[in-house]
Motif scaffolding. Structure first.
Motif, mmCIF file in Angstrom:
data_model
loop_
_atom_site.group_PDB
_atom_site.id
_atom_site.type_symbol
_atom_site.label_atom_id
_atom_site.label_comp_id
_atom_site.label_asym_id
_atom_site.label_seq_id
_atom_site.Cartn_x
_atom_site.Cartn_y
_atom_site.Cartn_z
ATOM 1 N N PRO A 267 0.754 -1.335 -0.083
ATOM 2 C CA PRO A 267 -0.124 -0.116 0.058
ATOM 3 C C PRO A 267 0.806 1.046 -0.129
ATOM 4 C CG PRO A 267 -0.155 -1.107 2.170
ATOM 5 C CD PRO A 267 0.648 -1.956 1.349
ATOM 6 N N ASP A 268 2.153 1.298 0.331
ATOM 7 C CA ASP A 268 2.810 2.332 0.284
ATOM 8 C C ASP A 268 3.665 2.548 -1.039
ATOM 9 O OD1 ASP A 268 2.579 3.151 2.983
ATOM 10 O OD2 ASP A 268 3.848 1.406 3.396
ATOM 11 N N ARG B 193 1.412 11.632 -4.575
ATOM 12 C CA ARG B 193 1.431 11.924 -3.019
ATOM 13 C C ARG B 193 0.811 13.270 -2.815
ATOM 14 N NH1 ARG B 193 3.965 9.444 1.006
ATOM 15 N NH2 ARG B 193 5.419 8.263 -0.449
ATOM 16 N N ARG C 186 -8.113 -1.469 5.224
ATOM 17 C CA ARG C 186 -6.878 -0.859 6.197
ATOM 18 C C ARG C 186 -5.849 -0.580 5.197
ATOM 19 N NH1 ARG C 186 -7.622 0.442 11.110
ATOM 20 N NH2 ARG C 186 -8.966 -0.783 12.513
ATOM 21 N N LYS C 187 -5.585 -1.655 4.397
ATOM 22 C CA LYS C 187 -4.400 -1.463 3.287
ATOM 23 C C LYS C 187 -4.822 -0.132 2.400
ATOM 24 C CE LYS C 187 -2.938 -6.192 3.517
ATOM 25 N NZ LYS C 187 -2.806 -7.615 2.654
ATOM 26 N N ALA D 12 -6.642 2.236 3.116
ATOM 27 C CA ALA D 12 -6.799 3.666 3.793
ATOM 28 C C ALA D 12 -5.365 4.096 3.933
ATOM 29 C CB ALA D 12 -7.306 3.450 5.106
ATOM 30 N N THR D 13 -4.361 2.840 3.860
ATOM 31 C CA THR D 13 -2.828 3.473 3.957
ATOM 32 C C THR D 13 -2.542 4.304 2.626
ATOM 33 O OG1 THR D 13 -2.340 1.619 5.288
ATOM 34 C CG2 THR D 13 -0.610 2.696 4.224
ATOM 35 N N THR D 14 -2.753 3.843 1.702
ATOM 36 C CA THR D 14 -2.740 4.483 0.490
ATOM 37 C C THR D 14 -3.336 5.743 0.347
ATOM 38 O OG1 THR D 14 -2.092 2.426 -0.737
ATOM 39 C CG2 THR D 14 -2.633 4.117 -2.142
ATOM 40 N N ARG E 139 -4.326 7.777 2.761
ATOM 41 C CA ARG E 139 -4.042 8.925 3.524
ATOM 42 C C ARG E 139 -2.812 9.570 2.754
ATOM 43 N NH1 ARG E 139 -4.393 4.838 7.318
ATOM 44 N NH2 ARG E 139 -6.340 4.965 8.771
ATOM 45 N N GLN E 140 -2.227 8.938 2.056
ATOM 46 C CA GLN E 140 -0.855 9.335 1.355
ATOM 47 C C GLN E 140 -1.017 10.242 -0.125
ATOM 48 O OE1 GLN E 140 2.631 6.844 1.922
ATOM 49 N NE2 GLN E 140 1.115 5.410 2.390
ATOM 50 N N THR F 2 -11.842 2.658 10.167
ATOM 51 C CA THR F 2 -11.004 2.476 9.293
ATOM 52 C C THR F 2 -10.871 4.104 8.783
ATOM 53 O OG1 THR F 2 -11.163 0.256 8.719
ATOM 54 C CG2 THR F 2 -9.822 1.613 7.350
ATOM 55 N N TYR F 3 -11.938 4.582 8.303
ATOM 56 C CA TYR F 3 -11.840 5.959 7.593
ATOM 57 C C TYR F 3 -12.418 7.039 8.420
ATOM 58 C CZ TYR F 3 -11.589 2.551 3.637
ATOM 59 O OH TYR F 3 -11.119 1.823 2.955
#
Length: 272
Positions: free
Chosen positions: A164-165, A172, A191-192, A194-196, A198-199, A223-224
């Motif tokens: 996800p990163d 970005r 969750r994965k 959401a990790t992406t 957020r960025q 999660t959100y």
């Protein structure tokens, strides 16, 4: 002297006189399926050939490489897309109906400014419908299935939920509207994503649209829940997946998201 026994083939022929035949209705379904697969292969191969001629084979550009002054190439219709790309159920792919995809595209356009960057994560049907309607310069499809690179290599980003990163640096904090349809109905998948998100979401004005089953609504709230991903509000949009019996819905992250999709999107666009 013992007689040689008849072979199963000759015994069968003696008993029936002809090979077994499928029931006419079953045969009709089978022929229809074969015809559909042939159409799928033919249209997909045509798209792949066009892409290879226009962009080169295996080309995938990052957002930094895209000339955003260049108008996006015309996108095929949702009906054509549904023929060219069969659903891969192992990847939990279930396409939207054409009517819903078009309605969703127009609803997204009604909240978008001309300069907005829009990312579609794990929802290729929404991307196709939106690009077919608007040929948006700053639109991107983040998707694991590499088949979709033939749609528009310059706007396709190979995206792996397990990484996800990993995404183009040019996204970005630059995405103004993100549309996501989590492929699997569980907390881990969300969750994965959401990790992406957020960025890549614009921290000041980013809007998130989530389309998924109501069965994971509690997961969505957890999660959100924080800016820039939430809190999420359930919209009035009624989702049509076609193949699924699950109850699906749509959520938005911005103030007033509850009425997203309530008005005729075309009326909203004409008034703006």
């Amino acid at each position: 002297m013992l007689e040689e026994p008849e072979s199963p083939r000759s015994t069968y022929s003696t008993l029936s006189g002809s090979p077994p035949a499928l029931d006419p209705s079953t045969l009709s379904i089978l022929n229809s399926f074969i015809s559909s697969r042939d159409q799928e292969r033919a249209l997909f191969n045509q798209l792949a050939e066009q892409t290879a001629l226009t962009h080169g084979i295996g080309v995938e550009a990052s957002p930094e490489d895209v000339n955003e002054e260049e108008i996006a190439k015309p996108m095929l219709s949702v009906d054509e897309y549904r023929v060219a790309f069969g659903e891969d159920w192992q990847l939990s792919q279930f396409w939207y109906s054409t009517d819903f995809a078009t309605y969703l595209a127009r609803s997204i356009r009604s909240i978008a400014k001309p300069t907005d960057r829009i990312a579609f994560l794990c929802c290729p049907t929404a991307f196709v419908a939106f690009q077919h309607e608007y040929s948006w310069r700053k639109a991107h499809l983040l998707e694991f299935d590499s088949r979709f690179s033939v749609l528009d290599p310059k706007r396709f980003v190979h995206y792996n939920l397990d990484e996800p990163d990993v995404f183009p640096e040019g996204l970005r904090g630059k995405v103004d509207i993100a549309v996501v349809d989590p492929p699997f109905l569980n907390e881990v998948t969300n969750r994965k994503l959401a990790t992406t998100l957020r960025q890549i979401l614009n921290p000041e004005q980013g809007k998130l649209i989530v389309i998924t089953s109501t069965s994971v609504e509690d997961v969505l709230r957890q999660t959100y829940s924080e800016h820039p991903l939430g809190p999420l509000r359930r919209t009035v949009v009624e989702v049509e997946h076609g193949q699924l019996a699950n109850d699906f819905a749509c959520w938005g992250s911005w103030d007033g998201a509850e009425v997203f999709g309530a008005a005729d999107p075309m009326d909203t666009l004409q008034a703006s």
